[in-house]
Design a protein around this motif. Structure first.
Motif, PDB file in Angstrom:
ATOM      1  N   MET A 187       4.342  -7.543  11.074  1.00 37.70           N
ATOM      2  CA  MET A 187       3.448  -8.055  11.655  1.00 37.70           C
ATOM      3  C   MET A 187       1.946  -8.141  10.173  1.00 37.70           C
ATOM      4  N   GLN A 188       2.480  -9.311  10.058  1.00 36.69           N
ATOM      5  CA  GLN A 188       0.716  -9.450   8.411  1.00 36.69           C
ATOM      6  C   GLN A 188       0.203 -10.946   9.302  1.00 36.69           C
ATOM      7  N   VAL A 189      -1.377 -11.237   8.847  1.00 41.95           N
ATOM      8  CA  VAL A 189      -1.747 -11.869   9.650  1.00 41.95           C
ATOM      9  C   VAL A 189      -2.860 -12.554   7.975  1.00 41.95           C
ATOM     10  N   LEU A 190      -2.507 -13.384   8.424  1.00 38.97           N
ATOM     11  CA  LEU A 190      -2.842 -14.221   6.695  1.00 38.97           C
ATOM     12  C   LEU A 190      -3.800 -15.136   7.462  1.00 38.97           C
ATOM     13  N   LYS A 191      -5.923 -15.034   6.150  1.00 42.84           N
ATOM     14  CA  LYS A 191      -6.597 -16.505   6.567  1.00 42.84           C
ATOM     15  C   LYS A 191      -6.498 -17.911   5.039  1.00 42.84           C
ATOM     16  N   GLN A 228      10.944 -10.722   5.297  1.00 43.47           N
ATOM     17  CA  GLN A 228      10.898  -9.900   6.469  1.00 43.47           C
ATOM     18  C   GLN A 228       9.725  -9.684   7.727  1.00 43.47           C
ATOM     19  N   GLY A 229       9.727  -9.902   8.606  1.00 45.06           N
ATOM     20  CA  GLY A 229       8.553  -9.879   9.626  1.00 45.06           C
ATOM     21  C   GLY A 229       8.101 -10.652   9.413  1.00 45.06           C
ATOM     22  N   ARG A 230       7.181 -11.009  10.399  1.00 43.90           N
ATOM     23  CA  ARG A 230       6.547 -12.127  11.011  1.00 43.90           C
ATOM     24  C   ARG A 230       5.057 -12.692  10.534  1.00 43.90           C
ATOM     25  N   PHE A 231       4.358 -13.499  10.871  1.00 43.05           N
ATOM     26  CA  PHE A 231       3.593 -14.193  10.130  1.00 43.05           C
ATOM     27  C   PHE A 231       2.135 -14.251  11.811  1.00 43.05           C
ATOM     28  N   VAL A 232       0.996 -14.146  11.913  1.00 46.89           N
ATOM     29  CA  VAL A 232       0.066 -14.908  11.798  1.00 46.89           C
ATOM     30  C   VAL A 232      -0.675 -15.727  11.236  1.00 46.89           C
ATOM     31  N   ALA A 268      -1.721  -5.246  12.631  1.00 44.37           N
ATOM     32  CA  ALA A 268      -0.750  -5.750  11.971  1.00 44.37           C
ATOM     33  C   ALA A 268      -0.955  -4.657  10.249  1.00 44.37           C
ATOM     34  N   GLU A 269      -0.050  -5.050   9.526  1.00 49.51           N
ATOM     35  CA  GLU A 269      -0.072  -3.933   8.497  1.00 49.51           C
ATOM     36  C   GLU A 269      -1.038  -4.497   7.291  1.00 49.51           C
ATOM     37  N   VAL A 270      -1.364  -5.541   7.372  1.00 50.83           N
ATOM     38  CA  VAL A 270      -2.812  -5.895   6.028  1.00 50.83           C
ATOM     39  C   VAL A 270      -3.147  -7.508   6.344  1.00 50.83           C
ATOM     40  N   LEU A 271      -4.167  -7.394   6.189  1.00 52.39           N
ATOM     41  CA  LEU A 271      -5.188  -8.735   6.220  1.00 52.39           C
ATOM     42  C   LEU A 271      -5.835  -9.119   5.296  1.00 52.39           C
ATOM     43  N   ASP A 272      -4.724 -10.670   4.834  1.00 54.05           N
ATOM     44  CA  ASP A 272      -4.849 -11.205   3.601  1.00 54.05           C
ATOM     45  C   ASP A 272      -6.335 -12.502   4.204  1.00 54.05           C
ATOM     46  N   ARG A 297      -8.149   0.759  10.568  1.00 54.04           N
ATOM     47  CA  ARG A 297      -7.404   1.553   9.421  1.00 54.04           C
ATOM     48  C   ARG A 297      -6.595   0.037   8.651  1.00 54.04           C
ATOM     49  N   ILE A 298      -6.240  -0.878   9.261  1.00 54.15           N
ATOM     50  CA  ILE A 298      -5.371  -1.642   8.761  1.00 54.15           C
ATOM     51  C   ILE A 298      -6.819  -2.672   7.338  1.00 54.15           C
ATOM     52  N   PRO A 299      -5.292  -2.574   6.178  1.00 56.54           N
ATOM     53  CA  PRO A 299      -6.446  -2.954   4.841  1.00 56.54           C
ATOM     54  C   PRO A 299      -5.992  -4.567   4.854  1.00 56.54           C
ATOM     55  N   ILE A 300      -7.402  -5.047   4.082  1.00 57.22           N
ATOM     56  CA  ILE A 300      -7.877  -6.222   3.819  1.00 57.22           C
ATOM     57  C   ILE A 300      -7.474  -6.428   2.730  1.00 57.22           C
ATOM     58  N   TRP A 301      -7.270  -7.673   2.151  1.00 56.64           N
ATOM     59  CA  TRP A 301      -6.609  -8.451   0.978  1.00 56.64           C
ATOM     60  C   TRP A 301      -7.305  -9.353   0.672  1.00 56.64           C
ATOM     61  N   ILE A 302      -8.521  -9.021   0.006  1.00 59.91           N
ATOM     62  CA  ILE A 302      -8.965 -10.857  -0.197  1.00 59.91           C
ATOM     63  C   ILE A 302      -8.160 -11.300  -1.359  1.00 59.91           C
TER      64      ILE A 302
END
Length: 816
Positions: free
Chosen positions: A1-5, A30-34, A219-223, A276-281
């Motif tokens: 799961m990956q989250v994008l804002k 692959q995968g799902r996204f919020v 989630a794997e990562v928060l963008d 410990r979920i990475p945040i990528w700006i």
């Protein structure tokens, strides 16, 4: 799961929303996204204003509602095909109608509550996220829209609600177990209390929504997609030298965001940091940029003890002091309790070791409220003179330096406060945490830009940029250049931050290299006494072997041998600055090769002084071309020598006398025919034509020579002068014809329609060339932009001083 804002600017226009869809659909297959969406840019402010106007009984809120409706409906009509618009417009209008009914009710009551304002503000995210979900569906993406008020549970603290994570995580988990869509779109910022009332998470709360979702779903990562390419070492609006931060720890990011870095909303970090979920700006409008990754750094060495600098403006300092505080417990607790009762956020705390005073920093907007509540809390102690009434200082700001590595570097505080002190920035208060990750200073608000810049310079910028110069040719021009470099040495360091070192010099007989730099006052003696036999190829090899940073080779000669080695320098990243016209007027293939080498190896190839000495002739032409203009014609007087000759060929003077005087003054070459033949002018107009985009060789230029063939072909200079006497009538006739017509003689170069020529012309009094005096040059550029009146560059076009100054300027350009 990956989250994008995606933030407000990312959702601010049709084109931006299309870019958002492109980013979403080009994530890993692959995968799902919020996907968490903010309101369209500017909408939340308009919604707040609507509520305020309605609460004040002002009907202007209806105008704002109409603007909000128009913005959304226009976006739908542009973003979607006609066949998909009807149902979407219907749904959005339902939301807009509900908003209008809500505002009408507030208008009737004449009061805007925090509860009602939260409900009003929620409409921005509800509409933008719904449009985004429908656009993804229209693009055949398996997308679903979900109201985040059905997922995130908060208390009833309207305006800045606190999340009930237990209930929230449960509801998010249950929903995503059932929902199978690959892309789930939710509105950011909005939530709901336990009894279903709409709440909001604070301005910037869409980031927080995304973090809540990411933590609940592991989630794997928060963008976080925004309009900048990550976090910077300082606010680029205030510090032009700010650079991106590619990696940063959670703790550092929290500190920077707390102290004013607006890229990420401060509460965002906590939920994902715990897991410990990475945040990528990332930058929506430059998705290829690296951005900033917030994660566990594992001792990564970034080279700087300080990671970033931030600042908060509009700060007030509150100081509680008095002798009655010494040794008496409870004063700090009572102070903070009083501020807590009024929900006043404390940004900074510092206390004297004597316990005589305690100082806190708060937002300036809360200072009157703070003054009232604190003085009320300590009314008895104030009356008994144990403490003073609360002291309030305003118009302040906080600057903070942040970095995990600061605790391992001695002298960080000294460097910080030393930089501020040297620049006259007064520090009003200081705070440093026990972890040594942050040092904060309170200063006067007008000083914030200066303070941030001097701190950034102290921690991120090398004090002086070193430039290493190697000079071939130390005759008239070269010696003047060395004189100017010596004279301006201090200025370059102090004003430009440049340390220009002359590392090597050569003439036709000797060459000399300094151990580090050549002592310029003694360069003649050093070259004569310690120089070795000159060898151009040996000079090249020595420069390459030294391999000094920011190296620049300067050619002050007229030598074909020197011009032939430019490529050796350029392909090793060594910049070339030259007043030697031979390379740029040689075969077109060689000219293009040098330009291509400069581009390929990121070196400068600058030859401003090839035309017009120190005049900005070539730079002006380059600026026109680079900015999209097109040169239609060039007309110029490009020989200071010839201009001097014809300006003095008046009032009975013979042509021979004038030429001899020009030679004696040093305005011509030892053999004046080099100047009088027009070959030098041909080279110059050829260079301008090539810089304009023409593919041209020297032999393509027509030369209308005014010299008799016998003079040009004379075996010696002495016999050349004899021929000038023999043909004195020829020159006299040229002058008399011009005088009779009321004109003046000028040797003119021209380029038009892909053709170039040079020759003697008679110019009328209304021509710009008529008043050209002395050894001046003039160039007229007629372009698409300058079609009615040409752009004119005019001034001294010959002389060692001005030529040296042009070379000097080109040296500076190589590093700036």
């Amino acid at each position: 799961m990956q989250v994008l804002k995606f933030g407000g600017t990312s959702m601010g226009s049709t084109r931006a929303i299309e870019q958002v869809c492109n980013i979403i659909l080009h994530q890993k297959p692959q995968g799902r996204f919020v996907v968490v969406a903010s309101a369209m840019g500017g909408i939340t402010d308009k919604l707040i204003k609507c509520g305020q106007l309605a609460g004040q009984g002002q009907e202007q809120y209806k105008t704002l509602l109409a603007e909000i409706e128009a913005q959304h409906l226009d976006t739908i009509r542009t973003l979607f095909p006609i066949t998909a618009q009807s149902s979407l417009i219907s749904q959005v209008k339902k939301k807009l109608n509900a908003l209008e009914i809500l505002c009408d009710g507030i208008f009737q009551v004449g009061e805007l509550s925090k509860r009602s304002l939260d409900k009003i503000m929620s409409f921005g995210e509800l509409m933008s996220s719904y449009m985004l979900a429908e656009k993804l569906k229209q693009l055949s993406a398996p997308a679903a829209w979900k109201d985040s008020r059905e997922l995130i549970v908060t208390d009833a603290n309207f305006g800045n609600a606190h999340v009930n994570f237990l209930a929230t995580n449960h509801q998010i988990g249950e929903y995503f177990q059932e929902e199978k869509a690959d892309y789930v779109i939710v509105p950011g910022f909005v939530a709901a209390s336990a009894d279903g009332e709409t709440t909001t998470l604070g301005r910037g709360g869409s980031d927080y929504t995304a973090a809540i979702m990411a933590a609940a779903l592991n989630a794997e990562v928060l963008d976080i997609w925004t309009d900048v390419s990550g976090m910077m070492t300082a606010d680029p609006r205030l510090v032009s030298q700010a650079i991106p931060i590619p990696h940063i720890s959670y703790e550092e990011a929290m500190e920077l965001s707390h102290f004013g870095a607006k890229v990420i909303y401060p509460p965002t970090i906590q939920p994902v940091m715990n897991k410990r979920i990475p945040i990528w700006i990332k930058n929506t409008f430059a998705p290829e940029d690296h951005g900033t990754l917030i994660h566990v750094l594992d001792g990564r060495d970034r080279g700087f003890p300080v990671t970033g600098i931030s600042g908060i403006q509009h700060i007030a300092l509150l100081t509680l002091e008095g002798s009655g505080m010494i040794g008496i417990p409870g004063f700090s607790r009572r102070l903070f309790d009083a501020l807590l009762q009024e929900r006043i956020n404390v940004i900074l705390i510092t206390q004297s070791s004597s316990e005589h005073s305690i100082t806190v920093g708060i937002h300036e907007a809360d200072m009157l409220k703070a003054k009232t509540t604190v003085d009320s809390e300590f009314a008895q102690e104030i009356q008994e003179k144990q403490i003073e009434p609360l002291i309030v200082e305003r118009d302040l700001c906080i600057v903070a330096v942040v970095g995990d590595k600061m605790k391992n570097h001695h002298g960080t505080s000294g460097k910080l406060f030393g930089a501020l002190g040297r620049n006259g920035v007064n520090v009003r208060a200081i705070a440093q945490g026990s972890t040594e990750k942050n040092i904060s200073a309170v200063i006067n608000r007008p000083d914030i830009k200066k303070a941030l810049n001097v701190i950034h310079e102290a921690f991120f910028e090398t004090p002086l940029k070193q430039v290493n110069v190697f000079i071939a040719g130390v005759g008239n021009v070269g010696s003047k250049l060395l004189e100017q470099l010596e004279q301006q040495h201090g200025y370059l360091q102090q004003e430009l931050g440049l340390q220009v070192r002359v590392a090597g010099i050569a003439n036709s007989r000797k060459m000399f290299f300094g151990h580090e730099t050549i002592h310029l006052p003694k360069w003649r003696e050093l070259l004569q006494e310690q120089g070795e036999a000159s060898d151009m190829w040996g000079f090249v090899q020595k420069i390459k072997s030294l391999n000094l940073r920011n190296s620049v080779f300067v050619d002050n000669t007229a030598s074909p041998e020197v011009a032939a080695v430019y490529g050796e320098f350029l392909q090793h990243g060594i910049s070339v600055v030259t007043c030697n016209k031979i390379a740029c007027s040689a075969d077109f293939a060689y000219y293009k090769q040098l330009k291509e080498l400069a581009r390929r190896y990121n070196a400068s190839f600058l030859f401003e002084t090839n035309v017009g000495a120190g005049l900005p002739v070539i730079n002006t032409l380059n600026d026109l071309i680079r900015s999209g203009d097109k040169v239609n014609s060039i007309e110029a007087v490009l020989s200071g020598s010839l201009n001097f000759v014809f300006n003095h060929f008046v009032n009975g003077a013979s042509f021979r006398e004038v030429v001899k005087a020009a030679q004696d003054e040093g305005y011509t070459e030892p053999d004046p025919r080099i100047d009088l033949s027009g070959t030098d002018v041909m080279r110059k107009i050829l260079i301008l034509a090539r810089e304009s985009g023409a593919v041209m060789e020297l032999e393509d230029i027509t030369n209308h020579s005014f010299l008799p063939a016998a003079a040009l072909e004379a075996p010696s200079v002495a016999e050349f002068y004899e021929q000038l006497d023999v043909h004195a009538d020829h020159f006299l006739q040229l002058r008399e014809q011009a005088d009779k017509a009321g004109k003046r003689l000028k040797f003119v170069a021209s380029y038009q329609n892909g053709k170039a020529s040079v020759g003697l012309q008679s110019v009328a009094p209304d021509h710009p060339f008529y008043q050209l005096e002395g050894k001046d040059n003039i160039v007229l550029y007629t372009t698409n932009r300058y079609s009615q009146q040409p752009l004119i560059v005019k001034g001294a076009g010959a002389g060692a001083d001005v030529t040296a100054s042009g070379i000097f300027a080109d040296i500076i350009r190589t590093v700036r």
